[in-house]
Every structure is written in C-alpha cells, then in structure tokens.
Design a protein around this motif. Structure first.
Motif, PDB file in Angstrom:
ATOM      1  N   GLY A   1     -12.913  -7.587  -1.512  1.00 43.69           N
ATOM      2  CA  GLY A   1     -13.397  -6.450  -0.747  1.00 43.69           C
ATOM      3  C   GLY A   1     -12.281  -5.698  -0.048  1.00 43.69           C
ATOM      4  N   THR A   2     -12.672  -4.699   0.728  1.00 47.83           N
ATOM      5  CA  THR A   2     -11.686  -3.829   1.369  1.00 47.83           C
ATOM      6  C   THR A   2     -10.909  -4.537   2.470  1.00 47.83           C
ATOM      7  N   ASP A   3     -11.468  -5.593   3.055  1.00 56.42           N
ATOM      8  CA  ASP A   3     -10.716  -6.355   4.048  1.00 56.42           C
ATOM      9  C   ASP A   3      -9.447  -6.925   3.416  1.00 56.42           C
ATOM     10  N   PHE A   4      -9.559  -7.414   2.193  1.00 60.32           N
ATOM     11  CA  PHE A   4      -8.394  -7.894   1.445  1.00 60.32           C
ATOM     12  C   PHE A   4      -7.490  -6.727   1.055  1.00 60.32           C
ATOM     13  N   LEU A   5      -8.074  -5.662   0.508  1.00 63.49           N
ATOM     14  CA  LEU A   5      -7.285  -4.551  -0.021  1.00 63.49           C
ATOM     15  C   LEU A   5      -6.493  -3.833   1.062  1.00 63.49           C
ATOM     16  N   SER A   6      -6.964  -3.883   2.311  1.00 64.05           N
ATOM     17  CA  SER A   6      -6.286  -3.159   3.385  1.00 64.05           C
ATOM     18  C   SER A   6      -4.894  -3.710   3.670  1.00 64.05           C
ATOM     19  N   HIS A   7      -4.592  -4.914   3.200  1.00 62.76           N
ATOM     20  CA  HIS A   7      -3.269  -5.501   3.407  1.00 62.76           C
ATOM     21  C   HIS A   7      -2.289  -5.109   2.305  1.00 62.76           C
ATOM     22  N   PHE A   8      -2.749  -4.296   1.369  1.00 60.77           N
ATOM     23  CA  PHE A   8      -1.922  -3.915   0.228  1.00 60.77           C
ATOM     24  C   PHE A   8      -2.054  -2.422  -0.037  1.00 60.77           C
ATOM     25  N   GLN A   9      -1.081  -1.901  -0.769  1.00 59.20           N
ATOM     26  CA  GLN A   9      -1.282  -0.618  -1.422  1.00 59.20           C
ATOM     27  C   GLN A   9      -1.780  -0.954  -2.823  1.00 59.20           C
ATOM     28  N   THR A  10      -3.015  -0.569  -3.094  1.00 59.40           N
ATOM     29  CA  THR A  10      -3.703  -0.979  -4.316  1.00 59.40           C
ATOM     30  C   THR A  10      -3.829   0.198  -5.262  1.00 59.40           C
ATOM     31  N   THR A  11      -3.413   0.010  -6.508  1.00 62.46           N
ATOM     32  CA  THR A  11      -3.518   1.058  -7.518  1.00 62.46           C
ATOM     33  C   THR A  11      -4.309   0.537  -8.709  1.00 62.46           C
ATOM     34  N   ILE A  12      -5.365   1.264  -9.062  1.00 70.42           N
ATOM     35  CA  ILE A  12      -6.139   0.974 -10.270  1.00 70.42           C
ATOM     36  C   ILE A  12      -5.775   2.045 -11.297  1.00 70.42           C
ATOM     37  N   ASP A  13      -5.104   1.646 -12.346  1.00 67.96           N
ATOM     38  CA  ASP A  13      -4.717   2.579 -13.411  1.00 67.96           C
ATOM     39  C   ASP A  13      -5.775   2.481 -14.504  1.00 67.96           C
ATOM     40  N   TYR A  14      -6.777   3.350 -14.424  1.00 70.06           N
ATOM     41  CA  TYR A  14      -7.880   3.278 -15.383  1.00 70.06           C
ATOM     42  C   TYR A  14      -7.440   3.574 -16.815  1.00 70.06           C
ATOM     43  N   PRO A  15      -6.611   4.615 -17.069  1.00 68.63           N
ATOM     44  CA  PRO A  15      -6.209   4.872 -18.459  1.00 68.63           C
ATOM     45  C   PRO A  15      -5.453   3.703 -19.091  1.00 68.63           C
ATOM     46  N   ARG A  16      -4.593   3.033 -18.315  1.00 69.35           N
ATOM     47  CA  ARG A  16      -3.806   1.918 -18.850  1.00 69.35           C
ATOM     48  C   ARG A  16      -4.471   0.563 -18.638  1.00 69.35           C
ATOM     49  N   ARG A  17      -5.599   0.547 -17.936  1.00 62.43           N
ATOM     50  CA  ARG A  17      -6.322  -0.698 -17.679  1.00 62.43           C
ATOM     51  C   ARG A  17      -5.433  -1.707 -16.956  1.00 62.43           C
ATOM     52  N   GLU A  18      -4.859  -1.278 -15.819  1.00 60.56           N
ATOM     53  CA  GLU A  18      -3.984  -2.141 -15.033  1.00 60.56           C
ATOM     54  C   GLU A  18      -4.339  -2.056 -13.554  1.00 60.56           C
ATOM     55  N   LEU A  19      -4.058  -3.147 -12.844  1.00 59.48           N
ATOM     56  CA  LEU A  19      -4.200  -3.211 -11.393  1.00 59.48           C
ATOM     57  C   LEU A  19      -2.843  -3.555 -10.805  1.00 59.48           C
ATOM     58  N   PHE A  20      -2.407  -2.768  -9.816  1.00 58.03           N
ATOM     59  CA  PHE A  20      -1.110  -2.985  -9.189  1.00 58.03           C
ATOM     60  C   PHE A  20      -1.316  -3.175  -7.694  1.00 58.03           C
ATOM     61  N   LEU A  21      -0.814  -4.291  -7.155  1.00 61.37           N
ATOM     62  CA  LEU A  21      -0.899  -4.594  -5.727  1.00 61.37           C
ATOM     63  C   LEU A  21       0.509  -4.704  -5.160  1.00 61.37           C
ATOM     64  N   ARG A  22       0.728  -4.078  -4.009  1.00 58.51           N
ATOM     65  CA  ARG A  22       2.015  -4.167  -3.338  1.00 58.51           C
ATOM     66  C   ARG A  22       1.767  -4.286  -1.840  1.00 58.51           C
ATOM     67  N   ARG A  23       2.508  -5.178  -1.186  1.00 53.53           N
ATOM     68  CA  ARG A  23       2.328  -5.351   0.249  1.00 53.53           C
ATOM     69  C   ARG A  23       2.405  -4.001   0.948  1.00 53.53           C
ATOM     70  N   ALA A  24       1.504  -3.786   1.887  1.00 51.45           N
ATOM     71  CA  ALA A  24       1.269  -2.438   2.410  1.00 51.45           C
ATOM     72  C   ALA A  24       2.506  -1.787   2.998  1.00 51.45           C
ATOM     73  N   ASP A  25       3.316  -2.511   3.758  1.00 49.61           N
ATOM     74  CA  ASP A  25       4.432  -1.872   4.440  1.00 49.61           C
ATOM     75  C   ASP A  25       5.476  -1.340   3.478  1.00 49.61           C
ATOM     76  N   ARG A  26       5.511  -1.848   2.241  1.00 48.04           N
ATOM     77  CA  ARG A  26       6.472  -1.358   1.266  1.00 48.04           C
ATOM     78  C   ARG A  26       6.029  -0.050   0.623  1.00 48.04           C
ATOM     79  N   GLY A  27       4.770   0.323   0.801  1.00 48.48           N
ATOM     80  CA  GLY A  27       4.276   1.522   0.139  1.00 48.48           C
ATOM     81  C   GLY A  27       4.258   2.756   1.009  1.00 48.48           C
ATOM     82  N   ARG A  28       4.675   2.638   2.277  1.00 51.35           N
ATOM     83  CA  ARG A  28       4.548   3.765   3.194  1.00 51.35           C
ATOM     84  C   ARG A  28       5.340   4.984   2.739  1.00 51.35           C
ATOM     85  N   ALA A  29       6.623   4.806   2.471  1.00 52.53           N
ATOM     86  CA  ALA A  29       7.472   5.951   2.142  1.00 52.53           C
ATOM     87  C   ALA A  29       7.032   6.613   0.844  1.00 52.53           C
TER      88      ALA A  29
END
Length: 439
Positions: free
Chosen positions: A244-272
C-alpha cells in the motif's frame, strides 16, 4: 468476501475515526462548499484562511492540519493539530490526525501513545513493535523488478521472511497486507485482532476481522526492507499480498507500463531528479499534484465537462480507463447508457452502465469524447468517503496509465507521467499542473 472488497478496507486501518460534519458557521461555508463540489485545491486554500478569521477556533486549526497532512507537510501539520488540541483537548479527530502525522514522520512512540489514549490498543501495539525504525533498508537502495506477464495489474515477485510470494501494488490502500495463508507459512509475527467496519452495497454495515502483523524481512530483488507493518486478511488464496501507499511513501516508485517494469528507489535519492523533471521546459513529462488522504488513498484534482471532480488513482482497477460515481453523473448532468449483465461474483444481476464525457481534464491532460464506466457502491463504498472526509467522484484505473511511465513522488506530492506516445492532448510546454503547495 472478494479480495477487492477486503482491499477497500485496508486503507482505513491507520485512521479509524469517522469525520464530523462542519457546524454550518458562516466562516466555514466556503470550505464546506469546496469539499462538497469536488474542489480540493479550493478547500486547501480555504483551510489556510480559517484560522485567520478566528484564531481561537479548534475546528479551523484541525482542518488546516488535516490538509497539511494530506499535502505531506508534516511539521506544519503537527504544530497546527497540537494547537487544535490545546483549544479542544477532547477532540478525538485531532488526536487521530496527530497520531498519523507522528507515524508518517517516523516518530513511532509518539504515535503509539496517542493511539493507546484513543483506545486503539491493537494499532498502538503494532506501531510500538516497529521501533526503532519501520521500513529500514538493507542491501541495495534501489531495485528494478519485472512485472509478471500473467496479470493486467502491477504484480511482481517478493520474498516474505524468505518465502516466495507475488504481490500487487495498491494505491487505493494505505496499509500493506499479506494473505493469512502466506503469512502463516512465512511465520509473519502475528499481533492482535482488529475489526474494520464499513458500508457495502445495500447490505448495511460489514465488520471484517483482521489481524495486524509485522514482516521481519521483505525482499524485493536485491533490496531488503525490514519491519513492515501489515494486515493479515484471509483471501483464500486469491491474492498473496499488497503493497500500500504507507510502504510506497518511503520510496520514489515508478511503474513503467510499456516496459512492464517496477522501479523502487529510496525517497531521499529521488528529490533532485524529480524536481529537475518538473522544471525542464523541454520535457514531455506531465506533472500532477496529488493529495494523500488519512486513509492512504492517492487522489487527484480533475474536471469532467467543466465540473470539478476528485479522482482516485487505483492501480488495481481494470476495465475502462475511467470510472465515474453516480454522484458525479448527477452533478455534471451526464447521460447513462447500458443495461444489466449476469455476475457470477455477485451471484445475480447488476448494472453495467456507462456514460459519455465531452471533456475529461486531469491537470494538463485533456481527453475528448470519452466513454467511462458508471461505478456502483462496490467501486465507491460510502465508508471510503466517510473516513477521509470528502466524496470520491471518479477512479483512474490501469488503462488510463497504460501508455505511461508513472512515478509516485511523495516528497514533492507529484505524479510524474512520461508518455511513450501521445495520449489525448496536453496544454503548456512544460505540462506541469499547479502544485498542491510550494516548498
């Protein structure tokens, strides 16, 4: 009970108090009207004006803190909710919101103490067991997972305490969940039972007995997440689990629908990177602000044929790209077409109807002459509206985002869409909608 029904109750686990209706005072009329008419951005501005009109009104500070919580402005939310409690120490809503603000900040002992004071012993016990840190990372701080090909929804492999499972991504639910059968096999720590109550169809109030639990280690590829709070519903093998979103809020989450991929990165690294994507005037990316409700739902502001509407982003909804509530059908004076079909799931007849929309607008995304499903109480249970304080007018499902690379950025409260091909029309060279709140 179906898996989707149980999932509808998951987002209520961290916020169990009903909302009260504003008392009708003149200085609250504009705020109340904005919520009633589906204008969250307007309600946010009115919430900022309420304390200026009456600094001694606990209601005003509570509503300001509520909107700051939904905008993930947690330090401000805590200050203003404490101000509300100073003026009205008996207000249980303010206490519940403050507890949630402490929880989302990571101050678990503060959150648990308030939950215990409210009488939510099971939830207080769960939060206390997450000390010293929930969602602690070990191993890689980012991971790329392939989505499983046998599902139209985002589904991916995980390991729960070392046991293999397949989870879905659920932006409609706040708290993650593990099927009780999987949880027993994986020896997930089991805590107290909890009852979730909500209204469903015409059958009245349902009480669903769920047990809280804690996953010691959740492995997603090379990333390991420790101390993950979950619900343990009995889905009879239909679903292994949901994030759920409680988990996702700790990450920058990307769902790439065309490529059928999920990418998770710790949130503080995705700010810039997230901010650069928004500021680059040559990008084809679409940036949409969102609100994160106390129940855990991600909601977006939109318009249907010129009528303001609040849309739920739902990664589990399949079918037409958009589903509209009957409430919005009446407000926007939209037509209804269709009839009845047989449903084995519901063991009888139920309406399968749709409407036609001249213009659907979500931020800078504009789609013309679209068909949309008309949802039932199964799609829009009244309890969801009741628990978060305003009605949901529509659902944006998987098909709406099918051509996009979708990034959920909780740090800046943005949904970033990167189209693989033209979808409808957009306005403005940067395709950036007005932000929820500047930081």
């Amino acid at each position: 009970m179906s898996a989707r029904l149980a999932a509808a109750g998951i987002g209520l686990a961290l916020f169990l108090l009903p909302w009260t209706t504003p008392g009708g005072a003149a200085d609250r009329a504009a705020f109340d009207r904005c919520l009633r008419e589906g204008d969250l951005l307007g309600a946010s501005q009115e919430a900022r004006n309420l304390p200026k009109r009456d600094p001694n009104d606990a209601f005003a500070w509570k509503k300001l803190g509520w909107f700051e919580l939904m905008e993930n402005r947690l330090p401000e939310a805590r200050v203003h909710l404490r101000r509300a409690l100073t003026l009205d120490p008996s207000d249980r809503e303010s206490k519940a919101l403050l507890s949630l603000a402490w929880y989302r900040t990571g101050e678990l002992s503060q959150s648990a103490a308030i939950q215990d004071d409210l009488g939510f012993a099971a939830l207080a016990e769960l939060v206390a067991t997450l000390e010293p840190e929930a969602y602690a990372l070990e191993g890689s701080t980012s991971v790329r997972l392939g989505l499983l090909p046998n599902s139209r929804r985002p589904k991916f492999p995980v390991r729960v305490n070392g046991k293999e499972a397949q989870f879905f991504l659920d932006t409609r639910g706040g708290m993650s969940a593990v099927n009780d059968t999987v949880a027993r096999a994986a020896k997930v720590e089991r805590l107290r039972n909890n009852f979730l109550q909500f209204w469903f169809w015409a059958a009245g109030k349902w009480s669903v007995k769920n047990r809280f639990g804690r996953i010691d280690t959740l492995d997603l590829g090379s990333m390991q997440v420790r101390r993950v709070p979950v619900l343990l519903p009995n889905w009879k093998g239909l679903v292994d689990g949901l994030l759920g979103t409680d988990f996702l809020s700790h990450f920058q989450t990307t769902i790439d629908y065309p490529r059928r991929e999920l990418f998770l990165r710790r949130a503080d690294r995705g700010r810039a990177e997230a901010r650069r994507a928004e500021d680059n005037p040559g990008t084809r990316r679409v940036v949409l602000p969102f609100f994160w409700t106390p129940g855990g739902q991600i909601v977006l502001q939109g318009r249907v044929d010129g009528t303001d509407a609040i849309f739920l982003l739902d990664t589990l909804a399949v079918g037409r790209p958009v589903t509209l509530s009957r409430r919005l059908i009446h407000r926007a004076h939209l037509p209804a077409h269709g009839g009845y079909i047989i449903s084995l799931r519901r063991a009888g007849l139920f309406p399968r109807v749709y409407t036609e929309v001249r213009e659907l607008r979500i931020g800078p995304i504009v789609q013309s002459e679209q068909k949309a499903d008309i949802g039932t109480m199964y799609d829009f249970p009244p309890a969801i509206d009741h628990m978060q304080g305003f009605p949901i007018d529509g659902i944006l499902g998987v098909a709406f985002f099918q051509g996009y690379r979708v990034t959920l950025d909780f740090q800046h409260m943005r949904v970033i869409l990167e189209p693989s091909e033209s979808k409808g029309a957009t306005e403005g060279p940067a395709c950036a909608a007005k932000p929820v709140a500047e930081r």
